[in-house]
Every structure is written in C-alpha cells, then in structure tokens.
Enzyme design. Structure first.
Site, PDB file in Angstrom:
ATOM      1  N   GLU A 249     -12.579  -0.786 -10.241  1.00  0.00           N
ATOM      2  CA  GLU A 249     -12.067  -1.656 -11.302  1.00  0.00           C
ATOM      3  C   GLU A 249     -12.971  -1.751 -12.531  1.00  0.00           C
ATOM      4  O   GLU A 249     -12.481  -1.739 -13.669  1.00  0.00           O
ATOM      5  CB  GLU A 249     -11.795  -3.055 -10.733  1.00  0.00           C
ATOM      6  CG  GLU A 249     -10.525  -3.162  -9.904  1.00  0.00           C
ATOM      7  CD  GLU A 249     -10.655  -2.569  -8.517  1.00  0.00           C
ATOM      8  OE1 GLU A 249      -9.616  -2.331  -7.863  1.00  0.00           O
ATOM      9  OE2 GLU A 249     -11.809  -2.347  -8.052  1.00  0.00           O
TER      10      GLU A 249
ATOM     11  N   GLU B 283     -18.302  -7.654  -3.178  1.00  0.00           N
ATOM     12  CA  GLU B 283     -16.935  -8.146  -3.074  1.00  0.00           C
ATOM     13  C   GLU B 283     -16.796  -9.553  -3.651  1.00  0.00           C
ATOM     14  O   GLU B 283     -15.818  -9.853  -4.323  1.00  0.00           O
ATOM     15  CB  GLU B 283     -16.469  -8.115  -1.619  1.00  0.00           C
ATOM     16  CG  GLU B 283     -16.321  -6.716  -1.033  1.00  0.00           C
ATOM     17  CD  GLU B 283     -15.120  -5.969  -1.581  1.00  0.00           C
ATOM     18  OE1 GLU B 283     -14.154  -5.762  -0.829  1.00  0.00           O
ATOM     19  OE2 GLU B 283     -15.143  -5.594  -2.772  1.00  0.00           O
TER      20      GLU B 283
ATOM     21  N   THR C  57      -1.358   0.872 -10.227  1.00  0.00           N
ATOM     22  CA  THR C  57      -2.577   0.175  -9.823  1.00  0.00           C
ATOM     23  C   THR C  57      -3.440   1.002  -8.880  1.00  0.00           C
ATOM     24  O   THR C  57      -4.542   0.578  -8.521  1.00  0.00           O
ATOM     25  CB  THR C  57      -2.225  -1.189  -9.181  1.00  0.00           C
ATOM     26  OG1 THR C  57      -3.384  -2.012  -9.172  1.00  0.00           O
ATOM     27  CG2 THR C  57      -1.666  -1.016  -7.773  1.00  0.00           C
TER      28      THR C  57
ATOM     29  N   GLU D  46       0.814  -1.210   0.000  1.00  0.00           N
ATOM     30  CA  GLU D  46       0.000   0.000   0.000  1.00  0.00           C
ATOM     31  C   GLU D  46       0.850   1.263   0.000  1.00  0.00           C
ATOM     32  O   GLU D  46       0.532   2.235  -0.680  1.00  0.00           O
ATOM     33  CB  GLU D  46      -0.952   0.004   1.212  1.00  0.00           C
ATOM     34  CG  GLU D  46      -1.915  -1.165   1.272  1.00  0.00           C
ATOM     35  CD  GLU D  46      -2.996  -1.108   0.195  1.00  0.00           C
ATOM     36  OE1 GLU D  46      -3.107  -0.084  -0.492  1.00  0.00           O
ATOM     37  OE2 GLU D  46      -3.721  -2.103   0.041  1.00  0.00           O
TER      38      GLU D  46
ATOM     39  N   ASP E  27      -3.991 -10.104  -8.559  1.00  0.00           N
ATOM     40  CA  ASP E  27      -4.395  -9.195  -9.631  1.00  0.00           C
ATOM     41  C   ASP E  27      -3.303  -8.295 -10.203  1.00  0.00           C
ATOM     42  O   ASP E  27      -2.966  -8.349 -11.387  1.00  0.00           O
ATOM     43  CB  ASP E  27      -5.589  -8.353  -9.165  1.00  0.00           C
ATOM     44  CG  ASP E  27      -5.416  -7.756  -7.776  1.00  0.00           C
ATOM     45  OD1 ASP E  27      -4.317  -7.866  -7.197  1.00  0.00           O
ATOM     46  OD2 ASP E  27      -6.388  -7.185  -7.246  1.00  0.00           O
TER      47      ASP E  27
END
Length: 563
Positions: free
Chosen positions: A357, A336, A460, A102, A243
């Site tokens: 996304e 989710e 991302t 993060e 991902d």
C-alpha cells in the site's frame, strides 16, 4: 479541522475479511495433481515448497495473481506459458468454501486483466476479442460462482461461498464493509464485456445498501449483518475491513464516468476528515458518535494518499504519506498496527507481510507530482526487502519487524502488487503510463475499438483494467458507437499520425487546459451534482482518436485545475 491525537489506548480486536490473509497458521492442503506439477496457491520460501488454501479456492492463486505482472515486466514468453498452465489446471467446479472478496479481486480481476492484455502479449486471440476468449470465460465462470452470495434480503453478499453448492446453510451473515463494497470495478467490466448486466447490478445494489446504512454523521462501521442490515462492528476508519470500499467508489466513478459514485465518496471524505483525521493521521472512531476508539495506524491504510491523489487532493496526500514514511524508516517496513501516541508497534501486530500500500501511494503520487522523495521510498523499499526478506526460494513474510524474524510464507499479493508498483514507480516509459499518444485499433462486432491508450484503472489487487474496453462490446442500441464518424476520425488521424507524434513529443504529455478544472475535483463537485449532463451520442471514452478528457486523466489520475 485538524485535531490532536488522543492518547487513550484500546485493545486491538482480531480482524477478519479483506485484511485477514492466512499464512503459516492455515493448514497445508495437498492439491490434486501436485505430483504432476500442478501449482500450489502460495509459495513457502523458507522450505522451497508450496501449499494451497481452501480460502483462496485452490486456483493456483499466485500464478493468476502474478500473470499481468509478467507482462508489465516485459516477460512475454512466461506470460504466454502461464496462460496455458492455468487453462489446463484451473477448475471452479470444486467443493471448496472460498472467500467471495479474495476470489473476486484475485481470480476474477486477474483473469480479466490478463484477458485484456493478452493481445499486447502476442497471444493469438479469437474473432470477437475482447468480447470473447478463454480467459474472459474463466473470469465469468469464477464470477458466476460468487453470485449466490448476493442472494440476501439486503443484496449485500455473504463473505464465503461454496463453489459447488452455493452458500452453506450455517454460513455467518456478518461481512466486513470492504467485502460488500468492493465489486463495481471488476463486475462492471465483466458486464460490459459479456453483455450480462447481472454482475454490475449486484455490485451496485450492495454499494447502495452500504451508502444507505451510514450513520447520521456520515460514517460506516467495520462489519455488518447482511441479513438484517445491522452494524455488528461500529468502528469507523479508512483501514482494514473498510479500505477498498472507499477505493472502489473513486475508481468506479472514474472507470464508469459515474458522478453519483464520486459524490458518495466526497460525502464520506468530509465525514472522514471531520471525525477521524488528527494531524494528518487517520484514527478509528465510533461510527455514531465520532469518539476515538483506536488511536492506531494500520499498514493497510497506506493506500489512502494514493486515493487522495486520484481526486486531486495532492497536498493532503503528501502530508499523510510523509507520516507513514516515518514509520517505514523507523522499522524498515510497515508493521500491521502502529500505536500513534506511543510511537511503536502494537503487541502481536509487529509483522510486515510485504504489503504494497505505501509503495502504491508512492507510485500514484510520483506520477502526479514527480517529488524525488517518493523515489527515495522506493529505494528504501527495495533495499529493505532485499536485505531482510530475500531467501533462496523467494521473499519471506517478516514475522516481526523488531528482530526481522521471518515466516515461511510469500503472499500472492507480493508479486501481484508490491513488486509491480515498485517496477512502475521506476519505469516511466512502461505501457501502463501511456499518455494517449499510441493505441491499438481492434474491429469488433460492435464497431471499431481503440485499446491501450492509457488511463488504466487498477483493482485493489493491482490488476489493471483498460477503461476503453467497457465500450468495445456494448449490446444496447443506445450505447453503440457511431461507427462511420469514428472511422472517418480514425483515418483522418492515421493520415496525420506523424504530425501528431511530432507535436506530442515536442509538447510533452497532454494536460487539461488552464481553468478547465475537472469533473471530479472538489471545487466542481457541487456544481456537477446540480447540473444534468448533456445527452451525448457517443459514450465517454468511446471516441478514442481524441486525447482523454480531463474527466478521466491520462496516467489513471484525475488532475487538479492547472490554472
């Protein structure tokens, strides 16, 4: 081959890593200096206050994450103000255990993007920009705090690092795949701007170890022990925990013009199609056997159609996107987890934290094909978020899409990604979509640098990186520009600029010539691997007075053969 979706249910295990972002379950931390107006990490929109997270490092995260969004919106004055606030408040010398993943995508990525866009925002830059400036130094300082995490026998990083002391002795060695393979975009950019190769080096070592750890059928699992290299969670898929590893192979390949990274992704893509794809859905399978382990869709998987568009696989991308869009229309958002055979949400996974996304994929696909269906998704997203999530002090996480209960949390990625991609979907003239017809010339110690010509690569967390900047600060002699040739070409272009602009306006955006194909299109991939690239005097993308070649398409996409 497309297979039918099996109906065998499976209990969904708890997730960790990139997919697990704490919200109201994380204890609130009173930040030092809050009484003096120091910003919290995240907004709590139901109670109109904020809170900090140890996981996020207590960096005033939302401000960092939203900084480049302000400029994309055109709010220059606020962009300039926030830069001053961050320079006064952010301190990385603190005794906090922070997420390596993060911190890299949000803090390092946020500062890098803001640094590269600061001149466009009218911020006064020092001599040597973009190879120096306070925001670049802050990005570098944050990245150096993460380097101790890479000191493992495999070169794969721990998931957490103490910003003051390094890796704690009792730190778990189990890290998710995305937490290992999602560094090359930011770290290669940082190495190019600072001249220190250590960042790109550690990113490549981690990438290669993951590549070498794949199963015999070409799949990778979800979590791995970074000390032993043994897989701990063996579920293979495209979603949570994996991902952005796939995402960064593609984006790293485009950013760095690296055929090896693209070759790695294309090999993975074959295995993913063979073992996880069912009726244009992608399920979770056992990485060694290919047998289905979880017949579910995760909302984080909705990035995949956008990624498919980057390699030119538009038809498959659109079919998968439409599958995901049906879920959105069913609930007014993406839960989710969604059980595909049952056609409904999974217990305790019914929430929608305003993730970006699906909107991200809509933006990429709309730039590629202009299908109005993609604008309909954008409209539906705006209406759903406004109707369900908007409260007096912001936009609240939807705790349950079935009854639209809200949670007192607004994730920083809502401003960094969700609203940014929505804005770009509906703003075709935004500078991010530049087709190469305009650019800025900057003189650096290493020659003339052309910026802002287009082809931005989003990390991302949706922080845009201008790929041309990687050639502005080269230290190595063999990578330096041939300044005299570039200057002659630049001034030749300048003399004919009005003619160039007239031609651009009349002929529309540049496209690859018919029959030319593209370096990264699937049909040319095998030939590209066998061919040794010709030695070039000037690195790719370092010759800014020409349109970008088909190897890095305008609009940040790799195009299909147009013949």
């Amino acid at each position: 081959m497309v297979r039918q979706v099996p109906t065998a249910p499976r209990q969904i295990p708890p997730t960790t890593g990139s997919e697990s972002r704490p919200c109201s379950t994380t204890p609130t931390i009173q930040l030092p200096g809050e009484s003096k107006g120091k910003p919290f990490d995240e907004l709590q929109p139901l109670t109109c206050d904020g809170h900090g997270h140890d996981t996020w490092g207590r960096f005033s995260l939302t401000l960092i994450d939203a900084l480049d969004t302000l400029l994309i919106w055109g709010n220059v004055s606020e962009f300039q103000r926030v830069i001053e606030v961050l320079q006064d408040n952010v301190d990385f010398d603190i005794d906090v255990n922070a997420s390596v993943f993060e911190t890299k995508i949000q803090v390092v990525g946020g500062f890098l993007s803001a640094h590269l866009l600061s001149k466009k925002a009218g911020v006064e830059v020092e001599a040597g920009w973009p190879c120096s400036r306070p925001l670049l130094r802050m990005a570098e300082e944050a990245a150096r705090k993460l380097l101790p995490a890479f000191q493992t026998p495999t070169g794969m990083p721990y998931g957490t690092v103490n910003l003051l002391h390094g890796v704690n002795p009792g730190e778990t060695p189990v890290t998710c795949t995305a937490g290992i393979g999602t560094f090359i975009v930011e770290f290669a950019t940082l190495s190019s701007l600072t001249g220190d190769p250590v960042f790109e080096d550690v990113a490549r070592v981690a990438l290669m170890h993951l590549w070498e750890s794949q199963s015999d059928i070409g799949l990778v699992g979800n979590h791995i022990d970074v000390l032993t290299g043994k897989w701990v969670a063996q579920d293979a898929g495209i979603g949570a925990g994996v991902d952005s590893y796939f995402e960064y192979l593609v984006k790293g390949a485009i950013l760095l013009q690296d055929e090896k990274l693209m070759a790695m992704f294309l090999e993975y893509n074959k295995a993913i199609r063979n073992y996880t794809r069912f009726d244009d859905w992608y399920l979770w399978v056992q990485m060694y056997k290919g047998t289905v382990s979880m017949p579910v869709f995760q909302s984080l998987e909705a990035y995949w159609p956008g990624l498919q568009s980057l390699i030119g696989d538009i038809d498959n991308a659109m079919r998968t996107f439409l599958n995901y869009y049906t879920i959105w229309k069913q609930f007014g958002g993406l839960p989710e987890f969604y059980n595909i055979p049952q056609g409904y949400t999974v217990e305790k996974q019914e929430g929608y934290p305003l993730r970006p996304e699906l909107i991200e994929s809509a933006m990429y696909l709309y730039r590629a094909m202009g299908d109005p269906t993609l604008l309909e998704l954008g409209r539906d997203a705006v209406e759903s978020i406004e109707k369900i999530s908007k409260v007096e002090c912001g936009f609240a996480t939807i705790k349950d899409l079935r009854d639209h209960k809200l949670d007192n949390c607004m994730e920083s990625f809502f401003l960094a990604e969700t609203v940014k991609y929505l804005y770009l979907l509906f703003d075709p003239t935004n500078f991010i979509h530049n087709n190469g017809s305009t650019f800025d010339a900057v003189i650096t110690l290493y020659g003339e640098c052309i910026l802002g010509a287009g082809g931005y690569i989003f990390n991302t967390e949706a922080h845009p990186i201008d790929p041309a900047t990687l050639h502005c600060c080269r230290r190595l002699k063999e990578e330096q520009w041939e300044v005299e040739d570039l200057m002659r070409e630049f001034y030749s272009l300048k003399r004919n600029r009005s003619k160039f602009q007239k031609k651009t306006m009349s002929s529309g955006p540049w496209e690859p010539p018919a029959g030319s194909g593209t370096l990264f299109s699937p049909e040319n991939h095998d030939q590209a691997r066998e061919r040794k690239p010709a030695k070039q005097k000037v690195p790719l993308l370092s010759c800014p007075s020409q349109p970008f070649t088909s190897k890095l398409a305008l609009l940040g996409q790799v195009f299909l053969d147009s013949s």
